[in-house]
Design an enzyme around this catalytic site. Structure first.
Site, short mmCIF file in Angstrom:
data_model
loop_
_atom_site.label_atom_id
_atom_site.label_comp_id
_atom_site.label_asym_id
_atom_site.label_seq_id
_atom_site.Cartn_x
_atom_site.Cartn_y
_atom_site.Cartn_z
N CYS A 88 0.86 -1.18 0.00
CA CYS A 88 0.00 0.00 0.00
C CYS A 88 0.90 1.23 0.00
O CYS A 88 1.66 1.45 0.95
CB CYS A 88 -0.92 -0.01 1.22
SG CYS A 88 -2.07 1.37 1.20
N CYS A 241 -3.40 6.69 -5.03
CA CYS A 241 -3.12 5.24 -4.92
C CYS A 241 -1.67 4.94 -5.36
O CYS A 241 -1.37 4.95 -6.57
CB CYS A 241 -4.11 4.41 -5.74
SG CYS A 241 -4.01 2.66 -5.31
O1 PYC Z 1 -1.87 3.71 -2.04
O2 PYC Z 1 -1.35 1.72 -2.80
C1 PYC Z 1 -2.13 2.50 -2.28
C2 PYC Z 1 -3.47 2.03 -1.90
C3 PYC Z 1 -4.01 0.80 -2.13
C4 PYC Z 1 -5.29 0.81 -1.61
C5 PYC Z 1 -5.52 2.05 -1.07
N1 PYC Z 1 -4.39 2.79 -1.26
#
Ligand code: PYC
Length: 317
Positions: A88, A241
Site C-alpha cells: 500500500c 493510490c
Molecule cells: O496507495 O497503494 C495505495 C493504496 C491501495 C489501496 C488504497 N491505497
C-alpha cells in the site's frame, strides 16, 4: 477490557490507521507468512480496528511486525474493510510519517518488508514547516500483464490494461465518465459493475490472482492524469493510490509514453497528487512514488468482550 494503541494519519486524504504494537505474536517468519497467520487466526484485529462501528469502509490499516529480511527495519501488513493488501503506497507514506512522529525514524532511507517484497522509503528532510512528512516509496517491481482487454458493460465495449503495482489493477480510459469529485457515485457504481463484468469473463492477474482494484482515468488541468480508484471493499481511494500509480507507470513505460526517470504527476479524484517515476533495474520496472502524510489522531481502541459488535461489523463491501 482489551486496549490497542493506534495512530491515524492521512496521505492525500486517504487514511491509514497504524497499530504499532501487535496484541499477539504471529510466530515470526516472512511478512507474507505472518499475514497468512493473521488472516487465518486473528482476522478480528482487522475488523475491530477498521470496520464500523469504530471505523469506516474508508480506513486502511497497517500493523508493524518483525521483518524476516535482515536488511529491513520494519515489516508491515496492510489491510482494509474486506481483507488484506499486498502493498500500500499511501499506507507506507502514512506509516513512515507516524514512525517519524513517534521519534522512531529520522529523515533518510528505511527498508520495509511487505507481504509482496521489500520497499524502500525515504523520509525527506523537513521543508521548513510546509512539508513535514514528504516520503518517497521505491516500490516492488511493477508490470503490465494484459493490454487493451475488451469488456462489455452497459451494452458497449470498454477496454482496460491489467497491471501489477503491489496489488492488481484494471486500468480503463475509455469509460466515458467524468472523473472528478462531483461524480463519485456514478464512478463507484460503474467501477463496481466493471469489476463484476471482467470477473465474469474470467479475467485475472498472473497465477489466477483476483484483480480487485479498478482505476478509471481522465484528464485534468493540474497534473498529467486524474484517476478514480475503487478499492476491493467498494470504498474509493482518496489518494492517487501508490500501487495504482505504480501499475499505471508500468503501462506508460511499456507504451513509450514516459521514459525512465521522467516525473509523472498523478492526481486523485479529490485533487491530491503523487509524483511518480520509474527506473529499470535488472530488467524490471521499479516505480517510486512521492507524497505527503499528515498525522491526525492517536488513541487506544477499547475492546469489551461483552460487546456484540466489539470486533466490528463484518462487511462484504
Ligand atoms: O496507495 O497503494 C495505495 C493504496 C491501495 C489501496 C488504497 N491505497
Amino acid at each position: 477490557m482489551q486496549t490497542i494503541p493506534y495512530l491515524d494519519s492521512h496521505t492525500g486524504g486517504e487514511p491509514t490507521r497504524l497499530i504499532e504494537q501487535m496484541p499477539f505474536d504471529l510466530g515470526g517468519g516472512t511478512v507474507a507468512e505472518q499475514l497468512a497467520r493473521l488472516r487465518a487466526e486473528h482476522d478480528d484485529l482487522r475488523t475491530l480496528a477498521l470496520n464500523e462501528p469504530r471505523g469506516s469502509n474508508v480506513l486502511v490499516g497497517a500493523c508493524l511486525v518483525p521483518p524476516a529480511d535482515p536488511s529491513c527495519r520494519f515489516g508491515v501488513i496492510y489491510f482494509n474493510n474486506v481483507g488484506y493488501l499486498g502493498m500500500c503506497g499511501h499506507g507506507t507514506i502514512g506509516v513512515v510519517a507516524a514512525l517519524a512522529y513517534r521519534g522512531r525514524l529520522a529523515p533518510g532511507v528505511v527498508r520495509i518488508e511487505t507481504p509482496v517484497g521489500v520497499v524502500e522509503a525515504t523520509l525527506h528532510p523537513t521543508d521548513g514547516a510546509r512539508h513535514p512528512n514528504r516520503v518517497s516509496v521505491r516500490n516492488v517491481p511493477a508490470y503490465r500483464h494484459l493490454k487493451h482487454v475488451p469488456v462489455e458493460i452497459d451494452g458497449r465495449i470498454v477496454h482496460g490494461d491489467v497491471a501489477w503495482g503491489g496489488n492488481w489493477f484494471f486500468l480503463c480510459h475509455d469509460h466515458g465518465l467524468t472523473v472528478d469529485a462531483e461524480h463519485i457515485e456514478p464512478l463507484t457504481d460503474f467501477a463496481w459493475r466493471l469489476r463484476a463484468a471482467y470477473g465474469a469473463l474470467g479475467l485475472t492477474g498472473t497465477d489466477g490472482a483476483v484483480i480487485d482494484h479498478v482505476e478509471l482515468f481522465g484528464p485534468t488541468p493540474t497534473a498529467d492524469s486524474r484517476s478514480f480508484v475503487l478499492c476491493p471493499g467498494r470504498a474509493y481511494d482518496r489518494s492517487p493510490c501508490g500501487t495504482g500509480t505504480s501499475a499505471k507507470l508500468a503501462c506508460l513505460l511499456a507504451d513509450g509514453t514516459i521514459a525512465a526517470g521522467q516525473t509523472w504527476r498523478q492526481e486523485s479524484v479529490i485533487g491530491s497528487i503523487f509524483d511518480g517515476r520509474v527506473e529499470v533495474s535488472e530488467g524490471q520496472v521499479v516505480p517510486t512514488i512521492t507524497g505527503e502524510a499528515w498525522m491526525m489522531a492517536e488513541g487506544r481502541l477499547l475492546v469489551d468482550a461483552r460487546d456484540p459488535f466489539g470486533v466490528g461489523i463484518r462487511s462484504a463491501g
